[in-house]
Design a protein around this motif. Structure first.
Motif, short mmCIF file in Angstrom:
data_model
loop_
_atom_site.label_atom_id
_atom_site.label_comp_id
_atom_site.label_asym_id
_atom_site.label_seq_id
_atom_site.Cartn_x
_atom_site.Cartn_y
_atom_site.Cartn_z
N ASN A 105 42.71 50.98 35.40
CA ASN A 105 42.57 50.20 34.55
C ASN A 105 42.48 48.82 35.18
N ALA A 106 41.84 48.35 36.08
CA ALA A 106 41.98 47.44 36.96
C ALA A 106 41.99 46.14 36.22
N GLY A 107 41.05 45.85 35.08
CA GLY A 107 40.98 44.66 34.52
C GLY A 107 42.28 44.35 33.62
N ARG A 108 42.94 45.34 33.15
CA ARG A 108 44.10 44.94 32.54
C ARG A 108 45.25 44.58 33.27
N ILE A 109 45.35 45.27 34.35
CA ILE A 109 46.29 44.98 35.70
C ILE A 109 45.96 43.70 36.20
N ARG A 110 45.12 43.38 36.39
CA ARG A 110 44.47 41.78 36.88
C ARG A 110 44.92 40.81 35.74
N TRP A 111 44.65 41.19 34.43
CA TRP A 111 45.14 39.95 33.33
C TRP A 111 46.52 40.23 33.30
N ILE A 112 47.39 41.15 33.26
CA ILE A 112 48.84 41.05 33.18
C ILE A 112 49.42 40.22 34.47
N PHE A 113 48.83 40.43 35.60
CA PHE A 113 49.13 39.83 36.97
C PHE A 113 48.99 38.44 36.83
N SER A 114 47.83 37.82 36.17
CA SER A 114 47.13 36.49 36.10
C SER A 114 48.25 35.85 35.37
N ARG A 115 49.01 36.40 34.44
CA ARG A 115 49.94 35.74 33.34
C ARG A 115 51.58 35.69 33.95
#
Length: 180
Positions: free
Chosen positions: A63-73
């Motif tokens: 789920n790379a997209g969700r992980i990148r979104w969390i990290f960006s926040r």
């Protein structure tokens, strides 16, 4: 420029549904868990602060997209000492984790200085670490609060009671620790 603070955390396990029952963690859904951890992180960490994450950032690495979104926040300049859930079976850093915006290349072990003190950072607890006999501290994760602190060594994982799902400073973490 504001004063830059350093924080330490471990075992966030973003997107890891099974972590809710394995530890257990007091959340009904992994989305609730992830949002709580993001809110606790951002409540204490400023944009220019430094956060040392001692591994097991996320699970469900497909789920790379969700992980990148969390990290960006997540605020701050983030450094990673990788854990067992951050690597592939062959020992290479998972591409999703490697591709996040870390401030430096993730490492298996890191040496930092904070409040004039030397600290050895690793995902795994060590009973002997570099500089131990000279007063160095040791912060680790992985144990999820099941391995008691010993002298200048302690678990900084989010599910340790005094950490309370929040990145903590060196001063906060060393309170109550007993010297060797």
């Amino acid at each position: 420029m504001s004063f830059i603070r350093k924080f330490y955390t471990s075992d966030t396990h973003f997107c890891h549904t099974n972590i809710l029952t394995m530890q257990p963690r007091p959340f009904e859904t992994i989305e609730q868990h992830d949002e709580h951890l993001i809110a606790r992180w951002n409540a204490v960490v400023g944009e220019n602060d430094v956060v040392y994450h001692l591994g097991d950032v996320a699970m469900g690495l497909n789920n790379a997209g969700r992980i990148r979104w969390i990290f960006s926040r997540l605020r701050g300049r983030k450094f990673l000492v990788w854990g067992n859930h951050d690597i592939l079976r062959d020992g290479e850093l998972h591409p999703t984790i490697a591709g996040l915006g870390w401030a430096a290349r993730p490492e298996a072990l890191m040496f930092v200085k904070d409040e004039g003190q030397h600290i050895v950072l690793s995902h795994y607890a060590q009973r002997c670490w570099q500089g131990r006999s000279k007063g160095a501290w040791h912060f680790y994760g992985h144990a999820h609060g099941r391995l008691p602190s010993e002298g200048r060594s302690r678990d900084v994982g989010v599910d340790v009671p005094d950490v309370d799902f929040t990145p903590r400073t060196f001063k906060e973490l060393m309170k109550g620790m007993v010297d060797d």
